[in-house]
Design a protein around this motif. Structure first.
Motif, PDB file in Angstrom:
ATOM      1  N   LEU A   1       0.646  -1.208  -0.090  1.00  0.00           N
ATOM      2  CA  LEU A   1       0.063  -0.084  -0.030  1.00  0.00           C
ATOM      3  C   LEU A   1       0.895   1.109  -0.043  1.00  0.00           C
ATOM      4  N   SER A   2       2.021   1.059  -0.360  1.00  0.00           N
ATOM      5  CA  SER A   2       3.132   2.390  -0.503  1.00  0.00           C
ATOM      6  C   SER A   2       3.182   2.869  -2.000  1.00  0.00           C
ATOM      7  N   ASP A   3       3.488   3.968  -2.289  1.00  0.00           N
ATOM      8  CA  ASP A   3       3.641   4.681  -3.597  1.00  0.00           C
ATOM      9  C   ASP A   3       4.924   3.849  -4.342  1.00  0.00           C
ATOM     10  N   ALA A   4       4.510   3.440  -5.643  1.00  0.00           N
ATOM     11  CA  ALA A   4       5.625   2.950  -6.177  1.00  0.00           C
ATOM     12  C   ALA A   4       6.751   3.916  -6.339  1.00  0.00           C
ATOM     13  N   ASP A   5       8.018   3.671  -6.176  1.00  0.00           N
ATOM     14  CA  ASP A   5       9.064   4.709  -6.807  1.00  0.00           C
ATOM     15  C   ASP A   5       9.379   4.411  -8.188  1.00  0.00           C
ATOM     16  N   ALA A   6      10.243   5.046  -8.613  1.00  0.00           N
ATOM     17  CA  ALA A   6      10.663   5.225 -10.230  1.00  0.00           C
ATOM     18  C   ALA A   6      11.106   4.075 -10.747  1.00  0.00           C
ATOM     19  N   ASP A   7      12.067   3.350  -9.957  1.00  0.00           N
ATOM     20  CA  ASP A   7      12.750   2.050 -10.315  1.00  0.00           C
ATOM     21  C   ASP A   7      11.477   0.840 -10.591  1.00  0.00           C
ATOM     22  N   SER A   8      10.637   0.670  -9.441  1.00  0.00           N
ATOM     23  CA  SER A   8       9.617  -0.183  -9.289  1.00  0.00           C
ATOM     24  C   SER A   8       8.523   0.018 -10.437  1.00  0.00           C
ATOM     25  N   ALA A   9       8.226   1.268 -10.796  1.00  0.00           N
ATOM     26  CA  ALA A   9       7.444   1.595 -11.651  1.00  0.00           C
ATOM     27  C   ALA A   9       7.556   0.940 -13.106  1.00  0.00           C
ATOM     28  N   SER A  10       8.993   1.524 -13.393  1.00  0.00           N
ATOM     29  CA  SER A  10       9.619   1.289 -14.713  1.00  0.00           C
ATOM     30  C   SER A  10       9.833  -0.292 -14.901  1.00  0.00           C
TER      31      SER A  10
ATOM     32  N   GLY B   1       7.544  -2.388 -13.977  1.00  0.00           N
ATOM     33  CA  GLY B   1       6.325  -2.942 -14.034  1.00  0.00           C
ATOM     34  C   GLY B   1       5.764  -3.271 -12.516  1.00  0.00           C
ATOM     35  N   HIS B   2       6.453  -3.082 -11.838  1.00  0.00           N
ATOM     36  CA  HIS B   2       5.880  -3.408 -10.460  1.00  0.00           C
ATOM     37  C   HIS B   2       4.947  -2.725  -9.477  1.00  0.00           C
ATOM     38  N   ALA B   3       4.161  -2.930  -8.803  1.00  0.00           N
ATOM     39  CA  ALA B   3       2.985  -2.146  -8.041  1.00  0.00           C
ATOM     40  C   ALA B   3       3.740  -1.342  -6.859  1.00  0.00           C
ATOM     41  N   ALA B   4       4.605  -1.783  -6.485  1.00  0.00           N
ATOM     42  CA  ALA B   4       5.141  -1.367  -4.788  1.00  0.00           C
ATOM     43  C   ALA B   4       6.823  -1.138  -5.033  1.00  0.00           C
ATOM     44  N   PRO B   5       7.332  -0.653  -4.312  1.00  0.00           N
ATOM     45  CA  PRO B   5       8.575  -0.652  -4.061  1.00  0.00           C
ATOM     46  C   PRO B   5       9.293  -1.826  -3.675  1.00  0.00           C
ATOM     47  N   PRO B   6      10.459  -2.172  -3.817  1.00  0.00           N
ATOM     48  CA  PRO B   6      11.014  -3.364  -3.573  1.00  0.00           C
ATOM     49  C   PRO B   6      11.208  -3.667  -2.078  1.00  0.00           C
ATOM     50  N   THR B   7      10.852  -5.004  -1.728  1.00  0.00           N
ATOM     51  CA  THR B   7      11.042  -5.588  -0.576  1.00  0.00           C
ATOM     52  C   THR B   7      12.609  -5.598  -0.044  1.00  0.00           C
ATOM     53  N   ILE B   8      12.737  -5.315   1.208  1.00  0.00           N
ATOM     54  CA  ILE B   8      14.124  -5.367   1.785  1.00  0.00           C
ATOM     55  C   ILE B   8      14.881  -6.847   1.419  1.00  0.00           C
ATOM     56  N   LEU B   9      14.139  -7.734   1.103  1.00  0.00           N
ATOM     57  CA  LEU B   9      14.658  -9.122   0.844  1.00  0.00           C
ATOM     58  C   LEU B   9      15.523  -9.112  -0.463  1.00  0.00           C
ATOM     59  N   ALA B  10      15.422  -8.004  -1.321  1.00  0.00           N
ATOM     60  CA  ALA B  10      15.925  -7.949  -2.252  1.00  0.00           C
ATOM     61  C   ALA B  10      17.371  -7.463  -2.388  1.00  0.00           C
ATOM     62  N   ALA B  11      17.702  -6.756  -1.232  1.00  0.00           N
ATOM     63  CA  ALA B  11      18.712  -6.218  -0.902  1.00  0.00           C
ATOM     64  C   ALA B  11      19.602  -6.944   0.301  1.00  0.00           C
ATOM     65  N   ASP B  12      18.634  -7.516   0.950  1.00  0.00           N
ATOM     66  CA  ASP B  12      19.188  -8.252   2.441  1.00  0.00           C
ATOM     67  C   ASP B  12      18.468  -9.570   2.402  1.00  0.00           C
ATOM     68  N   PRO B  13      18.738 -10.635   1.698  1.00  0.00           N
ATOM     69  CA  PRO B  13      18.076 -11.871   1.888  1.00  0.00           C
ATOM     70  C   PRO B  13      18.248 -12.873   3.357  1.00  0.00           C
ATOM     71  N   GLY B  14      18.912 -12.105   4.078  1.00  0.00           N
ATOM     72  CA  GLY B  14      18.913 -12.628   5.555  1.00  0.00           C
ATOM     73  C   GLY B  14      18.076 -12.057   6.400  1.00  0.00           C
ATOM     74  N   ALA B  15      17.453 -10.818   6.131  1.00  0.00           N
ATOM     75  CA  ALA B  15      16.509 -10.115   6.859  1.00  0.00           C
ATOM     76  C   ALA B  15      15.188 -11.090   7.175  1.00  0.00           C
ATOM     77  N   CYS B  16      14.435 -10.854   8.378  1.00  0.00           N
ATOM     78  CA  CYS B  16      13.322 -11.507   8.815  1.00  0.00           C
ATOM     79  C   CYS B  16      12.346 -10.538   8.332  1.00  0.00           C
ATOM     80  N   VAL B  17      11.308 -10.781   7.325  1.00  0.00           N
ATOM     81  CA  VAL B  17      10.226  -9.768   7.130  1.00  0.00           C
ATOM     82  C   VAL B  17       8.823 -10.454   7.443  1.00  0.00           C
ATOM     83  N   ILE B  18       8.003  -9.566   8.012  1.00  0.00           N
ATOM     84  CA  ILE B  18       6.646  -9.691   8.392  1.00  0.00           C
ATOM     85  C   ILE B  18       5.915  -9.161   7.411  1.00  0.00           C
ATOM     86  N   ASN B  19       4.573  -9.861   7.113  1.00  0.00           N
ATOM     87  CA  ASN B  19       3.840  -9.250   6.475  1.00  0.00           C
ATOM     88  C   ASN B  19       2.475  -9.796   6.866  1.00  0.00           C
ATOM     89  N   SER B  20       1.211  -9.366   6.077  1.00  0.00           N
ATOM     90  CA  SER B  20      -0.085  -9.618   6.392  1.00  0.00           C
ATOM     91  C   SER B  20      -1.145  -9.424   5.422  1.00  0.00           C
TER      92      SER B  20
END
Length: 395
Positions: A208-217, A219-238
């Motif tokens: 539910l966040s505004d897509a940045d220029a990179d994600s919009a170009s 073709g993605h609807a939202a900014p990247p998940t932190i998992l793209a930069a840090d695969p070892g992070a623990c992510v919560i979603n709902s």
């Protein structure tokens, strides 16, 4: 009966407390505009509701595995590819009984008593309550409008100590609706990883966040998940926010491979598994039709945001940082001469508008700020703003 120190240390969740008081006013015959809770008024996508009806009539519903239905874990992994361009192994997805259960498992897995954890102030209160409940020493790090009420690398470095074992960041944030820029978030996580600390990133509002220029170009609807930069992070979603399924109590975590068996045995012992019918019906979230419904609702939230920001400006209530995601506005009410608690109490009693005082979200600037949720309908938002304008004018 002796109550545990852990239970005594937990403060009331004021968003829910003001909801309780709103219900009392409604029971007395008043029409209350509820802008205190982050609960989308849309409900689940139609296909999900229809699937639940079909399941309830025709299907046995035994326990699932503690990690969730394999088909749902796979569907969530595909969603990361579709929405964020990330290839994700579904074995790393843990389906939970709401995002709260995801945080429960992660906190139990990562926190030992005395571990210091950095959390931004303001932030969602239940997150730090989970951490404290497992014995963490939660350090609330003050933020302000200059950093969009978010942690940045310089602030993290300045507050880092040898006892720091982890950090938790929500982006977009509740209560402010503001995000950490992806590059800044990656730099923060790089720093924490280099210092041997774990990273929990709350991405409940990411879609539910505004897509940045990179994600919009791309073709993605939202900014990247932190998992793209840090695969070892623990992510919560709902499923509660983007999919509008608050009462279904269904969420997920994405964790490193070595944490999967730990999460599994914790879930087995804490709650066995997430709701079977909710999991089965949630598969219908990921059809093209349901995604189209959710994207249309996201655009509707953008329209509601514009309505609220304009309405608050007309009232003369200052929004230090306009939100770029979620469905919250963090309002500075200091110009009214009231602190946040007084403002919310009087707005509820005199204008019959329910809001949430900043006291829920921290201590740094809590007394000056109030959270408004624009998850309500446009009609309720317009009426609520009208009532607030009359209330502020009378002050």
């Amino acid at each position: 009966m002796k109550i545990s120190q852990r239970a005594q240390a937990i403060s009331p969740f004021l968003a829910m407390e003001f909801g309780k008081h709103a219900a009392e006013l409604e029971a007395a015959g008043h029409h209350v505009i509820r802008l205190n809770l982050g609960e989308p008024d849309f409900g689940a996508p139609p296909a999900v509701r229809a699937e639940l009806q079909r399941i309830a009539a025709d299907t046995a519903m035994p326990y699932t595995g503690a990690l969730g239905l394999p088909a749902l874990r796979e569907a969530i992994a595909r969603f990361y590819q579709q929405a964020h361009g990330l290839s994700l192994n579904p074995e790393r997805v843990v389906v939970t009984a709401g995002a709260s259960a995801a945080l429960l498992l992660l906190t139990a897995a990562l926190v030992d008593p005395g571990d210091e954890v950095l959390v931004g102030d303001p932030s969602y209160p239940c997150n730090r309550q989970f951490l404290s409940g497992f014995g963490a020493d939660v350090r609330l790090v003050p933020t302000d409008a200059r950093s969009r009420f978010q942690l940045d690398l310089a602030t993290v470095q300045r507050h880092w100590r040898t006892r720091t074992r982890g950090l938790m960041i929500a982006t977009p944030s509740n209560p402010t609706g503001t995000s950490v820029p992806p590059a800044e978030l990656a730099a923060i996580c790089d720093w924490a990883r280099a210092h041997g600390a774990w990273r929990i990133v709350d991405e409940i509002y990411l879609n539910l966040s505004d897509a940045d220029a990179d994600s919009a170009s791309a073709g993605h609807a939202a900014p990247p998940t932190i998992l793209a930069a840090d695969p070892g992070a623990c992510v919560i979603n709902s499923f509660s926010k983007y999919f509008g399924m608050t009462g279904w109590r269904l969420g997920w975590a994405v964790v490193p491979d070595e944490l999967v068996p730990v999460m599994e045995r914790l879930a087995q012992n804490y709650y066995i598994c997430a709701s079977t019918p909710a999991q089965m019906a949630a598969l219908a979230c990921f059809t093209p039709d349901s995604i189209a419904v959710c994207e249309a609702r996201k655009r509707e939230f953008g329209e509601r945001r514009a309505l609220v920001l304009q309405g608050l400006a007309d009232i003369g209530l200052h929004v230090p940082v306009p939100p770029d995601g979620a469905f919250y506005v963090y309002i500075d009410v200091s110009s009214t001469g009231l602190d946040a608690m007084q403002f919310c109490e009087r707005a509820l009693q005199e204008a019959h508008v329910a809001l949430t005082p900043g006291h829920d979200f921290g201590v740094c600037s809590a007394k000056a700020h109030v959270r408004l949720s624009y998850a309500a309908s446009k009609a309720d938002l317009a009426e609520g703003l009208k009532r607030l304008k009359a209330f502020v004018t009378r002050l």
